[in-house]
Design an enzyme around this catalytic site. Sequence first.
Site, PDB file in Angstrom:
ATOM      1  N   ASP A  13       0.742  -1.531  -0.210  1.00  0.00           N
ATOM      2  CA  ASP A  13      -0.088   0.372  -0.123  1.00  0.00           C
ATOM      3  C   ASP A  13       0.877   1.265  -0.328  1.00  0.00           C
ATOM      4  OD1 ASP A  13      -2.370  -1.790   0.127  1.00  0.00           O
ATOM      5  OD2 ASP A  13      -2.081  -1.999   2.155  1.00  0.00           O
ATOM      6  N   GLU A  14       1.922   1.348  -0.104  1.00  0.00           N
ATOM      7  CA  GLU A  14       2.829   2.225  -1.028  1.00  0.00           C
ATOM      8  C   GLU A  14       2.111   3.395  -1.907  1.00  0.00           C
ATOM      9  OE1 GLU A  14       4.265  -0.898  -1.196  1.00  0.00           O
ATOM     10  OE2 GLU A  14       5.602  -0.815   0.952  1.00  0.00           O
ATOM     11  N   LYS A  16       1.799   2.313  -4.713  1.00  0.00           N
ATOM     12  CA  LYS A  16       2.812   1.749  -6.255  1.00  0.00           C
ATOM     13  C   LYS A  16       2.096   1.589  -7.784  1.00  0.00           C
ATOM     14  CE  LYS A  16       2.911  -2.426  -4.339  1.00  0.00           C
ATOM     15  NZ  LYS A  16       2.910  -2.441  -2.951  1.00  0.00           N
ATOM     16  N   GLY A  40      -4.733  -4.617  -4.467  1.00  0.00           N
ATOM     17  CA  GLY A  40      -5.897  -3.957  -4.869  1.00  0.00           C
ATOM     18  C   GLY A  40      -4.751  -2.444  -5.070  1.00  0.00           C
ATOM     19  N   HIS A  41      -4.793  -1.932  -6.823  1.00  0.00           N
ATOM     20  CA  HIS A  41      -5.255  -0.359  -6.706  1.00  0.00           C
ATOM     21  C   HIS A  41      -5.787   0.179  -7.406  1.00  0.00           C
ATOM     22  CE1 HIS A  41      -2.385  -2.133 -10.139  1.00  0.00           C
ATOM     23  NE2 HIS A  41      -2.701  -1.503 -10.124  1.00  0.00           N
ATOM     24  N   GLN A 224       2.546  -5.438  -2.874  1.00  0.00           N
ATOM     25  CA  GLN A 224       2.441  -6.063  -1.424  1.00  0.00           C
ATOM     26  C   GLN A 224       3.496  -5.901  -1.241  1.00  0.00           C
ATOM     27  OE1 GLN A 224       1.506 -10.016  -2.392  1.00  0.00           O
ATOM     28  NE2 GLN A 224      -0.443  -9.458  -2.720  1.00  0.00           N
TER      29      GLN A 224
HETATM   30  P1  IMP Z   1      -2.897 -13.239   2.019  1.00  0.00           P
HETATM   31  O1  IMP Z   1      -1.787 -12.761   1.019  1.00  0.00           O
HETATM   32  O2  IMP Z   1      -4.287 -12.777   1.813  1.00  0.00           O
HETATM   33  O3  IMP Z   1      -2.809 -14.371   2.208  1.00  0.00           O
HETATM   34  O4  IMP Z   1      -2.201 -11.998   3.429  1.00  0.00           O
HETATM   35  C1  IMP Z   1      -1.034 -12.206   4.453  1.00  0.00           C
HETATM   36  C2  IMP Z   1      -1.053 -10.842   4.959  1.00  0.00           C
HETATM   37  O5  IMP Z   1      -0.270  -9.881   3.895  1.00  0.00           O
HETATM   38  C3  IMP Z   1      -1.962  -9.886   5.667  1.00  0.00           C
HETATM   39  O6  IMP Z   1      -1.567  -9.363   6.429  1.00  0.00           O
HETATM   40  C4  IMP Z   1      -2.251  -8.815   4.241  1.00  0.00           C
HETATM   41  O7  IMP Z   1      -2.713  -7.740   4.882  1.00  0.00           O
HETATM   42  C5  IMP Z   1      -0.892  -9.085   3.701  1.00  0.00           C
HETATM   43  N1  IMP Z   1      -1.444  -8.719   2.355  1.00  0.00           N
HETATM   44  C6  IMP Z   1      -1.740  -9.593   1.208  1.00  0.00           C
HETATM   45  N2  IMP Z   1      -1.486  -8.293   0.529  1.00  0.00           N
HETATM   46  C7  IMP Z   1      -1.889  -6.983   1.065  1.00  0.00           C
HETATM   47  C8  IMP Z   1      -1.562  -5.702   0.058  1.00  0.00           C
HETATM   48  O8  IMP Z   1      -2.201  -5.660  -1.232  1.00  0.00           O
HETATM   49  N3  IMP Z   1      -1.269  -4.225   0.719  1.00  0.00           N
HETATM   50  C9  IMP Z   1      -0.999  -4.398   1.666  1.00  0.00           C
HETATM   51  N4  IMP Z   1      -1.704  -5.737   2.648  1.00  0.00           N
HETATM   52  C10 IMP Z   1      -1.361  -7.018   2.246  1.00  0.00           C
END
Ligand code: IMP
Length: 428
Positions: A13-14, A16, A40-41, A224
């Site tokens: 969430d920087e 991107k 998500g963006h 991420q």
């Molecule tokens: P997962 O990717 O759904 O398995 O989640 C693992 C961890 O990564 C959790 O703490 C989520 O909140 C975090 N996470 C996954 N995708 C994102 C993203 O796009 N932005 C921020 N955190 C994320």
Amino acid sequence: MPAIVLIGAQWGDEGKGKATDLLGEQAQWVVRYQGGNNAGHTVVLPDGQDFALHLIPSGILTPGVTNVIGNGVVVDPAVLLEELSGLEERGVDTSRLLISADAHLIMPYHVAIDRVTERYLGKKQIGTTGRGIGPCYQDKVARVGVRVQDLLDEKILRQKVEAALEYKNQLLVKVYNRRGLDAEEVVDTVLGQAERFRDRIADTKLLLSQALERRETILLEGSQGTLLDVDHGTYPFVTSSNPTSGGACAGSGIGPAGINAVIGILKAYTTRVGAGPFPTELTDEAGESLRSQGGEFGVTTGRSRRTGWFDAVLARYATRVNGITDYFLTKLDVLSGLESIPICVGYDVDGERTDEMPMTQTGVHHAVPIYEEMPGWTEDLSGARTFKDLPANAQAYVQRIEELSKARVSAIGVGPGREQTIVRHSMA
Ligand code: IMP
């Protein structure tokens, strides 16, 4: 021209999307190389409306760009179709989207298992997005995954789904007390979905290598962030893939020598979604104010993001593990109005100072930030277009981040608009 990697330097969430948008104009290809619809963006469509993309690369909005869902991505076919229809209904040409035959598919049982596992973990949960990302990558590594290419061979697909469900149903029914899934139904559903994207399945590794030979520019878009990387992040509170720059090679099929710039996206403060250590977290008024000023709510899950001061230990670490050549510092405008701004320059871990990421997770959990105070500024930065337009204290804040992070800050975001960007150095 080269391949450029764009990666999040913190916990995701920087901003991107904004950086991709800025650099996307120079690229002929935009490639996602890991993750799935946990990302998500928000992008602004030609009709001026916002659209949230989770799986399709953001270059889809730039005419002439070919978008690739690379082999390292995990693809939920239902989400893919939903995004394609959403874009098409609003007049976006989606014909330039290709999907690697080697990418893995998120099946309905992955989503079911992600959700029950998290519920079962209770207070110990990771706080996943519940999109089936972890269980899909688990199957990939366990060599029982279903790949996009399996959609082209119904017999193989059936065999794989039946074999997977033999085990998954035991888990769902006997361990988690849920309903099992019917293999026949799962196969028919995905085959039906595949009808709508079969012609996009391609040998994207070959196409990307040919594009590099033609000296075309490829933007590799990480999702991420560094601290959510399964190898380099705050394990086990991480995602199940490699957002770091090494993952860009593995997840696209481009060799390391093909990469000529690694751009880190760094927010002027820190946020995190989900559980896990966060040394500079603010749980007071100041944190609440960063959340509301910065609009820190997730695009994918709508969850509020945890907020905290800028952490230079994390940034230095990100520079090191990614080989970052340039930083794009985002959301500097959010910090206007603060009397002074703390920057974390090191940690006190059980009475000992360290300026580097602690070796163990226990160390990260025990890390108490050591702050340096930078004088704040009151001016609104949203109209600044050159570095000199920034107030002296904002310039000093950026320069200090640059010194501490050990990579130059080449671009600065001062608002959500594409034009609200200060470019200091060319990044590619
Ligand atoms: P997962 O990717 O759904 O398995 O989640 C693992 C961890 O990564 C959790 O703490 C989520 O909140 C975090 N996470 C996954 N995708 C994102 C993203 O796009 N932005 C921020 N955190 C994320």
